[in-house]
Structure formats: structure tokens, C-alpha cells
Design a protein around this motif. Sequence first.
Motif, PDB file in Angstrom:
ATOM      1  N   ILE A  73      13.606   1.339  10.669  1.00  0.00           N
ATOM      2  CA  ILE A  73      12.704   1.332   9.497  1.00  0.00           C
ATOM      3  C   ILE A  73      11.334   1.946   9.787  1.00  0.00           C
ATOM      4  CG2 ILE A  73      13.822  -0.746   8.591  1.00  0.00           C
ATOM      5  CD1 ILE A  73      10.829  -1.917   9.189  1.00  0.00           C
ATOM      6  N   GLU A  74      10.679   2.354   8.716  1.00  0.00           N
ATOM      7  CA  GLU A  74       9.308   2.869   8.793  1.00  0.00           C
ATOM      8  C   GLU A  74       8.385   1.703   8.437  1.00  0.00           C
ATOM      9  OE1 GLU A  74       8.307   5.966   9.513  1.00  0.00           O
ATOM     10  OE2 GLU A  74      10.352   6.711   9.786  1.00  0.00           O
ATOM     11  N   ASP A 122       5.408   1.576   7.518  1.00  0.00           N
ATOM     12  CA  ASP A 122       4.545   1.785   6.345  1.00  0.00           C
ATOM     13  C   ASP A 122       5.224   1.398   5.037  1.00  0.00           C
ATOM     14  OD1 ASP A 122       2.035   2.466   7.181  1.00  0.00           O
ATOM     15  OD2 ASP A 122       2.597   4.538   7.617  1.00  0.00           O
ATOM     16  N   THR A 123       6.564   1.305   5.052  1.00  0.00           N
ATOM     17  CA  THR A 123       7.261   0.973   3.801  1.00  0.00           C
ATOM     18  C   THR A 123       7.231  -0.540   3.516  1.00  0.00           C
ATOM     19  OG1 THR A 123       9.380   0.766   4.944  1.00  0.00           O
ATOM     20  CG2 THR A 123       8.867   2.923   4.004  1.00  0.00           C
ATOM     21  N   ASP A 183       5.783  -1.968   0.355  1.00  0.00           N
ATOM     22  CA  ASP A 183       6.468  -1.749  -0.924  1.00  0.00           C
ATOM     23  C   ASP A 183       7.270  -2.979  -1.364  1.00  0.00           C
ATOM     24  OD1 ASP A 183       5.504   0.788  -0.651  1.00  0.00           O
ATOM     25  OD2 ASP A 183       7.380   1.631   0.114  1.00  0.00           O
ATOM     26  N   TYR A 184       7.318  -3.996  -0.513  1.00  0.00           N
ATOM     27  CA  TYR A 184       8.127  -5.183  -0.835  1.00  0.00           C
ATOM     28  C   TYR A 184       7.235  -6.391  -1.158  1.00  0.00           C
ATOM     29  CZ  TYR A 184      11.839  -2.361   1.115  1.00  0.00           C
ATOM     30  OH  TYR A 184      12.731  -1.341   1.349  1.00  0.00           O
TER      31      TYR A 184
END
Length: 172
Positions: A40-41, A43-44, A47-48
Motif C-alpha cells: 500500500i501507499e 498517503d492513501t 482517504d479512509y
Amino acid sequence: MKVFIGYISLSGNTEKMAVIIKDRLAACGCEVELERLDTIETDTLKDYDLVLIGSYTWNKEELPYEAMEFYEELGQADVQGVKAACFGSDDLSYTDTYTAIDMLLKKMKGHGAYVYEETLKIHQKTTTYNQIKMCENFADQVLMWSNKRKKWRLFSRSRVLNILHYVKSASL
Ligand SMILES: Cc1cc2nc3c(=O)[nH]c(=O)nc-3n(C[C@H](O)[C@H](O)[C@H](O)COP(=O)(O)O)c2cc1C
């Protein structure tokens, strides 16, 4: 609610915990993504609405090697305000248990994430009814905590907006 579960697991014990937690959250109406931590990245994560991180324990004060990149990247990633909780599996026959889970929680907290302070830790396999229940209860509690935080943030925001509105109309 959008939930991300990232985990690493060598022999499947942490993965099983992750799957039980995922199923429980999905049954509660969450949209859940489950992925290995090493793909996984970081930085994402923002978004959660809620992030759960799972790891097994590996040697004294060391992270499993698959979690190292994630751990390093957390130092640069924007996880400010991300709501996060940690879980994992260990083995009581070792003298140093759970260090990886605690290290990950501490790192998330140190970089501005809101962490659920209680971690879920299970020794070896999750097989008994009680162990499965522990995972489901953990999912419920984390979800409840996360919803409370959301409501409190909305409440604080509306209070700030009200005060600003009051100050503006008083100065006119
Ligand atoms: C090489 C090696 C080192 C380990 N070191 C520790 C340790 O220091 N402390 C601990 O509690 N468990 C330790 N364990 C046990 C694992 O954390 C435990 O078996 C766990 O259930 C594995 O989870 P997994 O199936 O998700 O990989 C070690 C396991 C291996 C293979």
C-alpha cells in the motif's frame, strides 16, 4: 463508512484476524478494503474514515521486514487526523511479545493519527469461539469509537461556525 485494513502475516494468524474483523465491519455496513501492508501507499490512508493495521510480532523491538517500508513511509506520509487502530498475533513462548503492534501504534500516533489506544492481541491462531468473539468485539468497539469521534468533530465544527456567525453579526 470507508475502512482500510492493512496487515502482514507470515503463517496466516494475523491474516485470519484481519478477515474476521473485515467480515464484521462489512456486516455493520462498512465498505472495507483488505490489503497486505507491503503493497500500500501510506498517503492513501487519509482517504479512509478508519484504518486498521495488523502485524505479527518478530524479534525484540523489531518489525517484520514486510512492515519496515510502511513504517518508514509513515514518517513522511500525511496521516494527520487519520483514525487508526492496531491488532496482531504473537507467541507467548517468546519473552518479547507484541512489540511490532505497539511500535506501529506509537508511530501512527506520533505522526498525528488519532489512535484507538487499546490494541487487539491474540496468541498464535484465532480458532476458539472466544478468540473469534474478541476479534468481532474489537471491530465493534473500534467502529463505535470512530463514529463517536466523527460526531464530536461535526459538533465542534458546527459550534465554531455558530460562534463565527455570532461574532460576525455582533460586529455589524
Ligand atoms: C523467526 C520468528 C521470530 C519471532 N519472534 C517473536 C517474538 O519476538 N515475540 C513473539 O511474541 N512472537 C514471535 N514470533 C511468533 C509470531 O509472532 C507468531 O507465531 C504469530 O502468531 C505469527 O503470526 P502470523 O501467522 O500472522 O505470521 C516469531 C516467529 C518467528 C517465525
